[in-house]
Design an enzyme around this catalytic site. Structure first.
Site, PDB file in Angstrom:
ATOM      1  N   ARG A 186       0.853  -1.190   0.000  1.00 23.75           N
ATOM      2  CA  ARG A 186       0.000   0.000   0.000  1.00 23.75           C
ATOM      3  C   ARG A 186       0.881   1.230   0.000  1.00 23.75           C
ATOM      4  O   ARG A 186       1.866   1.284   0.746  1.00 23.75           O
ATOM      5  CB  ARG A 186      -0.870   0.057   1.268  1.00 23.75           C
TER       6      ARG A 186
ATOM      7  N   GLY B 115     -15.846   6.830   4.223  1.00 24.21           N
ATOM      8  CA  GLY B 115     -15.121   8.032   3.808  1.00 24.21           C
ATOM      9  C   GLY B 115     -15.638   8.568   2.493  1.00 24.21           C
ATOM     10  O   GLY B 115     -16.763   8.254   2.073  1.00 24.21           O
TER      11      GLY B 115
ATOM     12  N   GLY C 175      -9.765   5.823  -3.701  1.00 23.86           N
ATOM     13  CA  GLY C 175      -9.062   6.388  -4.852  1.00 23.86           C
ATOM     14  C   GLY C 175      -7.748   5.670  -5.033  1.00 23.86           C
ATOM     15  O   GLY C 175      -7.603   4.511  -4.627  1.00 23.86           O
TER      16      GLY C 175
ATOM     17  N   CYS D 290      -4.909   1.945  -7.724  1.00 23.88           N
ATOM     18  CA  CYS D 290      -5.134   0.495  -7.755  1.00 23.88           C
ATOM     19  C   CYS D 290      -6.593   0.061  -7.727  1.00 23.88           C
ATOM     20  O   CYS D 290      -7.050  -0.614  -8.650  1.00 23.88           O
ATOM     21  CB  CYS D 290      -4.368  -0.142  -6.611  1.00 23.88           C
TER      22      CYS D 290
HETATM   23  C1  UGA Z   1      -4.059  -1.011  -2.571  1.00 23.74           C
HETATM   24  C2  UGA Z   1      -4.050  -2.320  -1.752  1.00 23.74           C
HETATM   25  O1  UGA Z   1      -4.426  -2.057  -0.397  1.00 23.74           O
HETATM   26  C3  UGA Z   1      -2.671  -2.977  -1.779  1.00 23.74           C
HETATM   27  O2  UGA Z   1      -2.720  -4.229  -1.107  1.00 23.74           O
HETATM   28  C4  UGA Z   1      -2.259  -3.190  -3.242  1.00 23.74           C
HETATM   29  O3  UGA Z   1      -0.972  -3.750  -3.347  1.00 23.74           O
HETATM   30  C5  UGA Z   1      -2.267  -1.856  -3.964  1.00 23.74           C
HETATM   31  O4  UGA Z   1      -3.593  -1.295  -3.891  1.00 23.74           O
HETATM   32  C6  UGA Z   1      -1.870  -2.109  -5.398  1.00 23.74           C
HETATM   33  O5  UGA Z   1      -2.610  -2.802  -6.106  1.00 23.74           O
HETATM   34  O6  UGA Z   1      -0.761  -1.742  -5.794  1.00 23.74           O
HETATM   35  P1  UGA Z   1      -3.316   1.530  -2.128  1.00 23.74           P
HETATM   36  O7  UGA Z   1      -4.106   1.847  -3.353  1.00 23.74           O
HETATM   37  O8  UGA Z   1      -1.948   2.066  -1.984  1.00 23.74           O
HETATM   38  O9  UGA Z   1      -3.187  -0.078  -1.935  1.00 23.74           O
HETATM   39  O10 UGA Z   1      -4.141   2.117  -0.909  1.00 23.74           O
HETATM   40  P2  UGA Z   1      -5.053   1.554   0.262  1.00 23.74           P
HETATM   41  O11 UGA Z   1      -4.405   1.821   1.552  1.00 23.74           O
HETATM   42  O12 UGA Z   1      -5.476   0.189  -0.017  1.00 23.74           O
HETATM   43  O13 UGA Z   1      -6.304   2.546   0.131  1.00 23.74           O
HETATM   44  C7  UGA Z   1      -7.154   2.538  -1.014  1.00 23.74           C
HETATM   45  C8  UGA Z   1      -8.298   3.516  -0.839  1.00 23.74           C
HETATM   46  O14 UGA Z   1      -9.219   3.042   0.129  1.00 23.74           O
HETATM   47  C9  UGA Z   1      -7.885   4.903  -0.365  1.00 23.74           C
HETATM   48  O15 UGA Z   1      -8.594   5.862  -1.106  1.00 23.74           O
HETATM   49  C10 UGA Z   1      -8.275   4.925   1.089  1.00 23.74           C
HETATM   50  O16 UGA Z   1      -8.541   6.211   1.578  1.00 23.74           O
HETATM   51  C11 UGA Z   1      -9.520   4.076   1.050  1.00 23.74           C
HETATM   52  N1  UGA Z   1      -9.866   3.479   2.353  1.00 23.74           N
HETATM   53  C12 UGA Z   1      -9.082   2.508   2.880  1.00 23.74           C
HETATM   54  C13 UGA Z   1     -11.005   3.887   3.012  1.00 23.74           C
HETATM   55  O17 UGA Z   1     -11.762   4.767   2.532  1.00 23.74           O
HETATM   56  N2  UGA Z   1     -11.336   3.289   4.183  1.00 23.74           N
HETATM   57  C14 UGA Z   1     -10.574   2.313   4.736  1.00 23.74           C
HETATM   58  O18 UGA Z   1     -10.956   1.781   5.810  1.00 23.74           O
HETATM   59  C15 UGA Z   1      -9.410   1.916   4.074  1.00 23.74           C
END
Ligand code: UGA
Length: 476
Positions: free
Chosen positions: A192, A294, A298, A301
């Protein structure tokens, strides 16, 4: 280790490699000799995935050459700097350069020639039709074809559509590369942004899709450091491995859209989605992670990979309505912060000043790709508002998209004379902002918290009108 734990570890490390997805015809296990081998890896592409994977594989003791056609990026890296914002990465990179396990070069050909394994870590952006654009991958495959003169594992590290491994194999053969000179392997990355280093060094699992013993041995050798400490690993076919990545991302995206729908229903009925999520999360079958309501998900990924999965469904005549619904819900969710603001401002934002706190799609990154803040800013501009913004890391990236809004030096400059504040990203700096100071600076005490991070007791005490997503307030 208890007998039960031992059996469990055997189960999770059981290796089933099938040359054809539908028939398990043989079982391959990594041979013991893997642990004594030392391998050189070439990582092609020094973006988030490539750079973190390269630094991480070097940290595991392998020799890693990170290659990129962008000489500027390589110069930055060779000067000891990191071209992306990723907490902790600089230290790991510095440590491994010092230990001579990590090198950077713009000479992609030379990097490939020296490698036992070539990792493809270039971007796979979303094409116009929702498919993943493989042109960068293709260019790397062509470069491999030109340079391969001894056996190499060719490994996809970027998220690539199901079938890409097979396509790479066909492409290399079509270039006249001898089939004995390579095996194509899939080793998807689950890092992430913002906590990528920890995710690489301490992963929940390692997934390797390999169809031959030789390739599997090399791949397991690269991750031996993790396997020795008991990290669960799934060794499977290339196709299944490719699918695991998409399924994981689309599932997490669907989980988020689900809780956001519940949050919207809570807003309409007076329930508290955060308590609902907490209680749901206590059920081990659900888990507490990725249940924070939220402004919608975004980043590069979840939106891209869910869309690509839908495209693959269409291509294969398989309907994926759950995946589709999660994307539709997400688009609506991104409009919620502005919608809430408009409700509080009687639909009139003309000539009003609105401070947007947070531009990145989440905290601890400078990435604004598919960031919900983009919709919010565009909506504010469409309604005639004057927009002031602050983000600790993502302002430069946002400037390219919205050059004419007002970029501020800190939170307090952004909120000065604001008729309303919208918190879009859960940065610590916004969690801990001095609300008394904020109250003294704003023109009107109105705050929309799309991340549920601001202290509501304090807001109430200071006379703010506030709103958030899915939170019931007994005192409002
Ligand atoms: C995501 C996956 O979590 C990783 O495991 C994966 O390797 C990566 O994509 C990828 O394919 O390269 P990432 O996009 O960096 O990682 O971010 P996340 O932390 O997963 O968050 C994604 C979105 O979900 C963000 O917009 C975040 O704000 C949102 N989110 C996350 C929420 O709104 N609520 C939550 O409880 C968690």
């Amino acid at each position: 280790m208890t007998i039960k734990q031992h059996i469990h570890s055997i189960l999770i490390t059981t290796i089933i490699i099938t040359p054809h997805a539908h028939s398990i015809t043989r079982t391959i296990e990594p041979t013991r000799s893997r642990s004594t081998q030392h391998y050189t890896v070439a990582i092609i592409g020094t973006g988030y995935v490539g750079l973190v994977s390269g630094a991480g594989l070097a940290e595991f003791g392998n020799t890693v050459i990170c290659a990129d056609i962008d000489q500027n990026k390589i110069d930055i890296l060779n000067n000891g700097n990191i071209p992306i914002y990723e907490p902790g990465l600089k230290d790991v990179v510095a440590r491994n350069i010092e230990a001579r396990r990590l090198m950077f070069t713009a000479d992609v050909d030379a990097a490939i020639k020296q490698a036992d394994a070539v990792f493809i870590a270039v971007g796979t952006p979303m094409g116009a039709d929702g498919s993943a654009d493989l042109s960068y991958v293709e260019s790397v495959v062509n470069t491999i074809a030109r340079n391969i003169d001894n056996y190499k594992v060719v490994c996809t590290k970027s998220t690539v559509p199901i079938g890409t491994g097979a396509w790479i194999e066909r492409t290399l053969l079509a270039h006249g590369v001898d089939a004995d000179l390579f095996d194509v392997v899939s080793n998807p990355e689950f890092l992430r942004e913002g906590c990528a280093v920890k995710d690489f060094l301490e992963p929940d699992r390692v997934v390797i899709g390999a169809n031959t013993q030789k390739a599997l041995n090399i791949m397991c050798g690269l991750y031996n450091h993790l396997f020795a400490q008991g990290t669960p690993h799934v060794l499977t076919t290339v196709t299944t491995s490719e699918m695991i990545k998409y399924a994981s991302n689309a599932f997490l995206a669907a989980k988020l859209s689900f809780i956001n729908e519940i949050a919207n229903l809570c807003d309409a009925t007076g329930g508290d989605a955060h308590t609902v999520a907490y209680a749901m999360g206590l059920d081990n079958r659900i888990s507490a992670q990725f249940l924070k309501p939220g402004p919608g998900f975004g980043g590069s990924c979840f939106p891209k990979d869910s869309q690509a999965l839908l495209y693959m469904g269409e291509q294969n005549n398989v309907k994926l309505p759950v995946v589709q619904a999660s994307l539709i819900t997400n688009e609506t969710q991104k409009t919620k912060p502005l919608e809430k603001l408009l409700q509080h401002m009687h639909n009139n934002l003309a000539s009003k000043t609105v401070a947007v706190l947070g531009l990145a799609f989440k905290a601890n990154t400078d990435d604004v790709r598919y960031s919900p803040a983009r919709q919010t800013i565009q909506g504010l501009l469409d309604h005639g508002a004057h927009v002031k913004v602050y983000d600790p890391a993502a302002m430069e990236n946002m400037k390219a998209l919205f050059p004419a809004i007002e970029y501020c030096d800190d939170t307090y400059q952004a909120v000065e004379n604001a008729d309303a504040i919208i918190v879009m990203t859960e940065w610590d700096v916004f969690k801990h902002m001095n609300l008394e100071r904020v109250r003294s600076l704003v023109a009107q005490p109105l705050l929309i918290d799309a991340r549920n991070i601001v202290n509501t007791d304090e807001l109430t005490a200071l006379g703010f009108t506030f709103d958030t997503i899915g939170r019931a307030y007994l005192n409002q």
